[in-house]
Design an enzyme around this catalytic site. Structure first.
Site, PDB file in Angstrom:
ATOM      1  N   LYS A   1      93.345  91.800  11.637  1.00  0.00           N
ATOM      2  CA  LYS A   1      92.572  90.673  11.560  1.00  0.00           C
ATOM      3  C   LYS A   1      91.238  91.051  11.152  1.00  0.00           C
ATOM      4  O   LYS A   1      90.404  90.600  10.464  1.00  0.00           O
ATOM      5  CB  LYS A   1      92.562  89.818  12.939  1.00  0.00           C
ATOM      6  CG  LYS A   1      93.776  89.454  13.298  1.00  0.00           C
ATOM      7  CD  LYS A   1      94.375  88.243  12.455  1.00  0.00           C
ATOM      8  CE  LYS A   1      95.668  88.092  12.900  1.00  0.00           C
ATOM      9  NZ  LYS A   1      96.602  87.411  11.844  1.00  0.00           N
TER      10      LYS A   1
ATOM     11  N   GLU B   1      82.692  89.077  17.073  1.00  0.00           N
ATOM     12  CA  GLU B   1      82.017  87.936  16.248  1.00  0.00           C
ATOM     13  C   GLU B   1      81.082  87.124  17.150  1.00  0.00           C
ATOM     14  O   GLU B   1      81.379  87.073  18.375  1.00  0.00           O
ATOM     15  CB  GLU B   1      83.156  87.232  15.563  1.00  0.00           C
ATOM     16  CG  GLU B   1      84.001  87.843  14.558  1.00  0.00           C
ATOM     17  CD  GLU B   1      85.151  86.805  14.014  1.00  0.00           C
ATOM     18  OE1 GLU B   1      85.782  87.089  12.992  1.00  0.00           O
ATOM     19  OE2 GLU B   1      85.189  85.510  14.487  1.00  0.00           O
TER      20      GLU B   1
ATOM     21  N   ILE C   1      81.265  80.652  17.136  1.00  0.00           N
ATOM     22  CA  ILE C   1      81.031  79.262  16.449  1.00  0.00           C
ATOM     23  C   ILE C   1      81.410  78.372  17.333  1.00  0.00           C
ATOM     24  O   ILE C   1      82.349  78.295  17.519  1.00  0.00           O
ATOM     25  CB  ILE C   1      81.684  79.373  15.190  1.00  0.00           C
ATOM     26  CG1 ILE C   1      81.193  80.471  14.361  1.00  0.00           C
ATOM     27  CG2 ILE C   1      81.276  78.017  14.379  1.00  0.00           C
ATOM     28  CD1 ILE C   1      79.866  80.737  14.095  1.00  0.00           C
TER      29      ILE C   1
ATOM     30  N   LYS D   1      98.837  73.814  19.294  1.00  0.00           N
ATOM     31  CA  LYS D   1      98.234  72.503  18.665  1.00  0.00           C
ATOM     32  C   LYS D   1      99.044  71.335  19.200  1.00  0.00           C
ATOM     33  O   LYS D   1     100.484  71.565  19.544  1.00  0.00           O
ATOM     34  CB  LYS D   1      98.607  72.744  17.104  1.00  0.00           C
ATOM     35  CG  LYS D   1      97.751  73.591  16.463  1.00  0.00           C
ATOM     36  CD  LYS D   1      98.030  74.165  15.146  1.00  0.00           C
ATOM     37  CE  LYS D   1      97.114  75.348  14.612  1.00  0.00           C
ATOM     38  NZ  LYS D   1      97.779  75.847  13.594  1.00  0.00           N
TER      39      LYS D   1
ATOM     40  N   ASN E   1      97.647  82.829   8.019  1.00  0.00           N
ATOM     41  CA  ASN E   1      98.973  82.909   8.443  1.00  0.00           C
ATOM     42  C   ASN E   1      99.884  83.014   7.223  1.00  0.00           C
ATOM     43  O   ASN E   1      99.773  82.223   6.043  1.00  0.00           O
ATOM     44  CB  ASN E   1      99.230  81.570   9.294  1.00  0.00           C
ATOM     45  CG  ASN E   1      98.365  81.631  10.454  1.00  0.00           C
ATOM     46  OD1 ASN E   1      98.018  82.353  11.162  1.00  0.00           O
ATOM     47  ND2 ASN E   1      97.796  80.227  10.512  1.00  0.00           N
TER      48      ASN E   1
ATOM     49  N   ARG F   1     103.110  82.681   6.693  1.00  0.00           N
ATOM     50  CA  ARG F   1     104.445  81.936   7.137  1.00  0.00           C
ATOM     51  C   ARG F   1     104.363  80.264   6.826  1.00  0.00           C
ATOM     52  O   ARG F   1     103.100  79.828   6.702  1.00  0.00           O
ATOM     53  CB  ARG F   1     104.654  81.862   8.359  1.00  0.00           C
ATOM     54  CG  ARG F   1     103.448  81.549   9.382  1.00  0.00           C
ATOM     55  CD  ARG F   1     104.007  81.333  10.993  1.00  0.00           C
ATOM     56  NE  ARG F   1     103.356  80.674  11.448  1.00  0.00           N
ATOM     57  CZ  ARG F   1     101.920  80.973  12.135  1.00  0.00           C
ATOM     58  NH1 ARG F   1     101.779  82.402  12.096  1.00  0.00           N
ATOM     59  NH2 ARG F   1     101.265  80.229  12.609  1.00  0.00           N
TER      60      ARG F   1
ATOM     61  N   VAL G   1     104.322  75.089  11.589  1.00  0.00           N
ATOM     62  CA  VAL G   1     105.089  74.018  12.437  1.00  0.00           C
ATOM     63  C   VAL G   1     104.436  72.461  11.677  1.00  0.00           C
ATOM     64  O   VAL G   1     105.210  71.729  11.428  1.00  0.00           O
ATOM     65  CB  VAL G   1     104.572  73.895  13.838  1.00  0.00           C
ATOM     66  CG1 VAL G   1     105.017  72.575  14.429  1.00  0.00           C
ATOM     67  CG2 VAL G   1     104.973  75.145  14.565  1.00  0.00           C
TER      68      VAL G   1
HETATM   69  C1  MV4 Z   1      86.525  81.842  17.389  1.00  0.00           C
HETATM   70  C2  MV4 Z   1      86.100  80.827  17.883  1.00  0.00           C
HETATM   71  C3  MV4 Z   1      84.762  80.700  18.047  1.00  0.00           C
HETATM   72  N1  MV4 Z   1      84.011  81.694  17.283  1.00  0.00           N
HETATM   73  N2  MV4 Z   1      85.808  82.572  16.756  1.00  0.00           N
HETATM   74  C4  MV4 Z   1      91.341  81.111  18.515  1.00  0.00           C
HETATM   75  C5  MV4 Z   1      92.459  81.817  18.364  1.00  0.00           C
HETATM   76  C6  MV4 Z   1      92.085  82.620  16.878  1.00  0.00           C
HETATM   77  N3  MV4 Z   1      92.915  82.244  16.027  1.00  0.00           N
HETATM   78  C7  MV4 Z   1      90.658  82.468  17.019  1.00  0.00           C
HETATM   79  N4  MV4 Z   1      90.035  81.436  17.783  1.00  0.00           N
HETATM   80  C8  MV4 Z   1      89.005  81.295  17.999  1.00  0.00           C
HETATM   81  N5  MV4 Z   1      88.078  82.066  17.274  1.00  0.00           N
HETATM   82  C9  MV4 Z   1      84.522  82.624  16.512  1.00  0.00           C
HETATM   83  N6  MV4 Z   1      83.774  83.505  16.053  1.00  0.00           N
HETATM   84  C10 MV4 Z   1      86.902  79.911  18.723  1.00  0.00           C
HETATM   85  C11 MV4 Z   1      88.242  80.338  18.651  1.00  0.00           C
HETATM   86  C12 MV4 Z   1      89.178  79.286  19.466  1.00  0.00           C
HETATM   87  C13 MV4 Z   1      89.819  78.265  18.721  1.00  0.00           C
HETATM   88  C14 MV4 Z   1      89.851  78.194  17.494  1.00  0.00           C
HETATM   89  C15 MV4 Z   1      90.668  77.276  17.150  1.00  0.00           C
HETATM   90  C16 MV4 Z   1      91.344  76.142  17.741  1.00  0.00           C
HETATM   91  C17 MV4 Z   1      91.213  76.412  19.345  1.00  0.00           C
HETATM   92  C18 MV4 Z   1      90.566  77.342  19.723  1.00  0.00           C
HETATM   93  C19 MV4 Z   1      90.285  77.401  21.364  1.00  0.00           C
HETATM   94  C20 MV4 Z   1      89.715  78.438  21.613  1.00  0.00           C
HETATM   95  C21 MV4 Z   1      88.940  79.411  20.732  1.00  0.00           C
END
Ligand code: MV4
Length: 458
Positions: free
Chosen positions: A116, A200, A203, A237, A290, A292, A295
């Site tokens: 990542k 990071e 956000i 999701k 991703n 792949r 879903v």
């Molecule tokens: C983040 C974020 C906020 N800020 N990165 C969740 C799983 C992984 N794909 C990264 N994720 C997140 N990264 C930064 N810089 C918040 C999440 C996150 C999240 C993102 C999408 C959908 C649901 C979430 C639930 C918790 C945290």
């Protein structure tokens, strides 16, 4: 074109892939564990090979047994579906070794995007916006400390080998930084045998918007629009919709263009998804890629009329994309509700068992149900709890919502607990209806208020 494909998966996605093969006149080989001996995917395929006992580690993750099945049945390609071996570059490499096409991107690209921190790096070079944060992976706390002195709190600590939330911690206060870092790191070490981390800025509040990409072996890359996947619980999701109800046309265009640039930069081939975080000012940031089929791909199929699984197979067999970007028209609105075998009133605990009665809503324009359930089927306790995807398409979002409401009210699943009633209430929830929900709306707002009304009503 391939004459025979092995499907290295189970459940509704295996059925979905078998259907695509049948329509393309390709013979299919199912693989199944002993727990799936009567499963729909093995019944629908032309041939079926048992690849081991119930535990996924010994069956659906058993590379040796799956490749043996492919070679013995003369399959020319393997479709990995999602989960299991779908993003395993060793598996992709071993398919190549035995002269079977892996339906997905090159193994090198799986690795590049699986790391990542490296994915972040490559996106920066492609001028795709990334969240401000560390430019290299970190293993020592003192380096995290320096980083935080630089960008300030709050931060999110992520595992280089992670994705989907594993080995991830949010840090809001200085005093919890070290403990959270060490927790995230040991989680990553345990899950991925990799202790490299990156940092990071957080956000938040944000939407999770992802762009569907198709790319062939000749450098043609197109996008099929975006999906709003912000309604999640524990990184699972629950409901997805396309297009996002809260993006402006301009932002949508910019995100989709960035996603194409991202795919081009990495030399992507086949179907893939670029995930972004979008803040309240519609600034967007690359999150992960991703490599792949996902879903939620059907909602994109509904608004584009493009069969993404067929495209995957054609691409892997060396065909050119059957559509150009100009041919892609995004029409109407689509919603997917994931029906899980779980009890929402018991902290969404899994609820495997026998399907004693089943009514799948199947009639009416703009309705699709992807499932491997049938009356008398068994939902084994060993795998994912998702048992059906109900997908509706309408000219407008309201039409898609009303159609979903109608479909879910027709659906009957007896013998197991499901989140069907939760979905019906979710559709009526103001926070869903207004379309402004973010990644924390479901767990912070919708579920707590839903549980309250359930308690009040006994
Ligand atoms: C983040 C974020 C906020 N800020 N990165 C969740 C799983 C992984 N794909 C990264 N994720 C997140 N990264 C930064 N810089 C918040 C999440 C996150 C999240 C993102 C999408 C959908 C649901 C979430 C639930 C918790 C945290």
């Amino acid at each position: 074109m391939f004459q025979k494909i092995l499907i290295a998966n189970r459940g509704e996605i295996a059925v979905r892939i078998i259907r695509a093969c049948q329509e393309l006149n390709i013979k299919t080989v199912a693989v199944y564990s002993t727990a799936d001996k009567d499963a729909l995917h093995m019944q629908l395929a032309d041939e079926a090979v048992c690849i081991g006992p119930s535990k996924a580690n010994e069956s659906y993750l058993n590379i040796h047994n799956i490749l043996s099945a492919a070679v013995l049945t003369g399959a020319e390609a393997i479709h990995p579906g999602f989960g299991f071996l779908s993003e395993n570059s060793t598996f992709a490499a071993m398919c190549e070794e035995v002269n079977v096409a892996f339906i997905g991107p090159k193994k090198e690209v799986i690795d590049q995007m699986g790391n990542k921190s490296n994915a972040r790096d490559m996106m920066k070079k492609a001028n795709v916006p990334v969240v401000p944060g560390s430019d290299r992976s970190i293993t020592l706390f003192e380096d995290v400390k320096k980083m935080v002195d630089d960008i300030g709190l709050p931060v999110i600590i992520k595992a280089v080998a992670g994705g989907g939330g594993k080995g991830m911690r949010m840090v809001f206060e200085e005093k919890e930084l070290e403990a959270k870092f060490l927790q995230a790191q040991s989680e990553s070490k345990a899950a991925f045998n990799d202790d490299r981390m990156y940092v990071e800025r957080i956000i938040t509040p944000a939407k999770h918007i992802e762009v569907q990409i198709l790319a062939d072996h000749y450098g043609n890359v197109i996008h099929l629009g975006e999906r709003d996947c912000s309604l999640q619980r524990n990184h699972q999701k629950i409901l997805e919709e396309a297009p996002s109800p809260s993006l402006t046309v301009k932002t949508r265009q910019r995100i989709c263009q960035s996603a194409v640039a991202a795919a081009e930069t990495v030399g992507y081939e086949n179907a893939g998804t670029i995930e972004f975080l979008v803040d309240t000012d519609e600034n967007f940031y690359f999150m992960e890629m991703n490599t792949r089929i996902q879903v939620e791909h059907p909602i994109t199929e509904m608004i584009t009329g493009i069969d993404i699984v067929k495209e995957q197979i054609k691409i892997a067999s060396g065909e050119r994309l059957s559509v150009s970007q100009d041919d892609v028209n995004l029409t109407g609105h689509a919603i997917e509700c994931r029906i899980n075998a779980e009890n929402p009133l018991f902290n969404f605990a899994p609820s495997p068992g026998n399907i004693e009665f089943l009514n799948i809503p199947s009639g009416g324009l703009g309705l699709r149900v992807d499932t491997a359930m049938f009356a008398g089927a068994v939902i084994p306790p060993f795998y994912d709890a998702m048992v059906a995807k109900v997908i509706t398409h309408g000219n407008t979002r309201d039409e898609a919502i009303n159609k979903m409401n109608r479909a879910l009210n027709e659906m009957v699943i007896e013998g197991i607990q499901t989140n069907l009633d939760f979905h019906i209430d979710l559709l009526e929830n103001e926070s869903f209806q207004d379309g402004k929900y973010t990644t924390d709306t479901l767990t912070q707002k919708i579920i707590p208020s839903w549980l309250k009304t359930k308690e009040a009503n006994g």
